[in-house]
Design a protein around this motif. Structure first.
Motif, PDB file in Angstrom:
ATOM      1  N   LEU A 308      41.829  26.404  44.512  1.00 53.26           N
ATOM      2  CA  LEU A 308      40.886  26.804  44.645  1.00 53.26           C
ATOM      3  C   LEU A 308      40.331  25.474  43.438  1.00 53.26           C
ATOM      4  O   LEU A 308      39.537  25.000  42.781  1.00 53.26           O
ATOM      5  CB  LEU A 308      40.474  27.620  43.766  1.00 53.26           C
ATOM      6  N   ALA A 311      40.332  22.543  44.770  1.00 49.41           N
ATOM      7  CA  ALA A 311      38.798  22.524  45.244  1.00 49.41           C
ATOM      8  C   ALA A 311      38.321  21.992  43.419  1.00 49.41           C
ATOM      9  O   ALA A 311      37.413  20.964  43.911  1.00 49.41           O
ATOM     10  CB  ALA A 311      38.311  22.912  45.412  1.00 49.41           C
ATOM     11  N   LEU A 318      32.068  25.830  43.366  1.00 46.32           N
ATOM     12  CA  LEU A 318      32.329  25.859  44.771  1.00 46.32           C
ATOM     13  C   LEU A 318      31.994  27.318  45.520  1.00 46.32           C
ATOM     14  O   LEU A 318      31.964  27.967  44.676  1.00 46.32           O
ATOM     15  CB  LEU A 318      34.378  26.136  44.839  1.00 46.32           C
ATOM     16  N   VAL A 354      33.129  29.235  40.601  1.00 45.39           N
ATOM     17  CA  VAL A 354      33.320  29.506  42.197  1.00 45.39           C
ATOM     18  C   VAL A 354      31.962  30.695  42.332  1.00 45.39           C
ATOM     19  O   VAL A 354      31.995  31.433  41.623  1.00 45.39           O
ATOM     20  CB  VAL A 354      34.507  30.572  42.334  1.00 45.39           C
TER      21      VAL A 354
END
Ligand code: IFM
Length: 415
Positions: A308, A311, A318, A354
């Motif tokens: 994560l 990314a 995300l 996220v």
């Protein structure tokens, strides 16, 4: 959910692959019968406390003959979107989830630029049909996996094994993403465009062995980072030893992406062989003693957070677009969910953007080359009656869903 894995009776390139005996697990057949049961599935998701529902549109249903669109098929997906909206579930729509219409590979293959126009036309028609309620789009699912399986390994349709074709196919898939994004944005005001990328943990089989460690960094660079470079910088250069290099440039790609989707499942352990024939071997292992999943994958939430972070270096919101496991007896799924949601909370705590979590999958589905053996569903599917029944871990999902408040789903940047 992805169309082919759940809908049933959808003749396409993958059906032909099954008939040719190229899969291990038998035919998909009626799948989970979701074509007739999508509303039931949507209601089940809502009753589990979900607030989003990912599905994919079958290109072979929508455009069974090149240039001839099936309005009834488009209308069926449009009805699903209306129902999702009424249930408070944000539709997350994927346009390419591995399968193609039967005409595609012969007439406009991914190795030709004609593929880009063909895909953009399909995207435009679908976006217009699904309309403003379908806001969130993961245009391509796991494009690199499709390229590796379909063009480098020849394991999945179109069954090509050529590094140069694979490099070309990746370039055209990314161009198709960009063209489709423009079409979707023109049809759906405020659409958020993403991609769903399969990210894998890699570990050295022998922790201190410098060659195993070097392999890990090559694998991570190639498998995880290539798409991040493409969408972050508009260019990519990826090396897979000994003879494969993917390199390309699409300067418009970064602006065509509003969020990045991460599909995370497991970790591979790499061992350098260097015996001339093979550079290295890779295998799932269970060093933490949790027991492998039914299809032999390691359960390793520890590998999730670093991915994560990687990314997030893209600087875009995300979305976890897939995460789950094959566990027919449902002995591991509840803990798996707890572990992975804890990672999401840790990610949020350190400020990673996220925005949500989509579990794979709602209901048992057809698992490509492995057929019906792996059972990924929170709902167990009776293959005879197609009835769905909650597995005990669905209770854990419900509890976590009510406690886990992600951020609002990504919206188009700059709006
Ligand atoms: O079932 C697949 C899905 O179609 C793509 N991502 C990985 C899942 C599990 O193998």
């Amino acid at each position: 959910m992805s169309h082919y894995q759940v809908e049933g009776n959808d003749p396409c390139d993958w059906t032909d692959w099954e008939s040719a005996g190229r899969t291990r697990g038998g035919p998909c057949g009626r799948a989970a019968g979701s074509w007739e049961r999508y509303e039931e599935d949507a209601e089940a998701a809502a009753s589990l406390g979900a607030n989003a529902f990912r599905f994919s549109v079958s290109w072979s249903r929508v455009e069974p003959r090149k240039g001839k669109f099936d309005e009834a098929a488009l209308e069926r997906y449009a009805r699903l979107v209306v129902r999702l909206d009424a249930l408070g579930l944000e539709p997350v729509v994927t346009l390419l989830h591995y399968t193609h219409p039967r005409w595609f590979h012969a007439e406009t293959p991914w190795t030709s630029t004609a593929s880009v126009d063909a895909f953009a036309r399909f995207a435009a028609r679908t976006a217009r049909a699904l309309g403003p309620k379908a806001r969130c789009w993961t245009v391509l699912n796991e494009p690199l996996v499709l390229v590796l399986g379909g063009f480098l390994d020849g394991q999945v349709p179109p069954g090509i094994a050529s590094a140069s074709d694979a490099a070309r196919a990746l370039d055209h898939l990314l161009a198709a993403h960009e063209a489709a994004a423009a079409q979707i944005r023109a049809a759906v005001p405020g659409a958020a465009i993403g991609v769903a990328h399969n990210m894998m943990g890699f570990a050295p089989e022998r922790a201190r062995n410098p060659f195993d460690r070097a392999l890990v960094s090559v694998a991570n660079r190639f498998y995880n980072q290539t798409l991040l470079d493409a969408f972050g910088e508009g260019r990519w250069s990826a090396y897979l030893p000994p003879f494969t290099r993917f390199a390309g440039k699409r300067p418009g790609l970064p602006a065509s992406l509003d969020f990045f989707g991460v599909n995370f499942y497991s970790r591979l352990h790499l061992r350098f062989l260097g015996d001339g024939g093979r550079i290295g071997s890779f295998a799932y292992r269970d060093p933490l003693g949790r027991g492998l999943t039914d299809n032999g994958w390691e359960v390793v939430p520890e590998a999730f957070l670093p991915l994560l972070r990687q990314a997030a270096s893209l600087g875009k919101p995300l979305l976890v677009t897939e995460n789950g496991l094959a566990d027919a007896a449902d002995t591991k799924r509840a803990a798996f969910l707890e572990f992975h949601v804890a990672v999401l909370q840790a990610a949020e705590a350190e400020g990673l953007p996220v925005h949500g979590y989509l579990h794979w999958s709602l209901v048992d589905n057809y698992e490509w080359l492995d057929g019906w053996e792996p059972r990924f569903g929170l709902l167990e599917l009776d293959r005879e009656t197609l009835a769905r029944r909650e597995r005990p871990s669905a209770r854990t999902f419900r509890r976590l869903a009510s406690g886990y408040l992600g951020r609002p789903l990504p919206s188009r940047q700059g709006r």
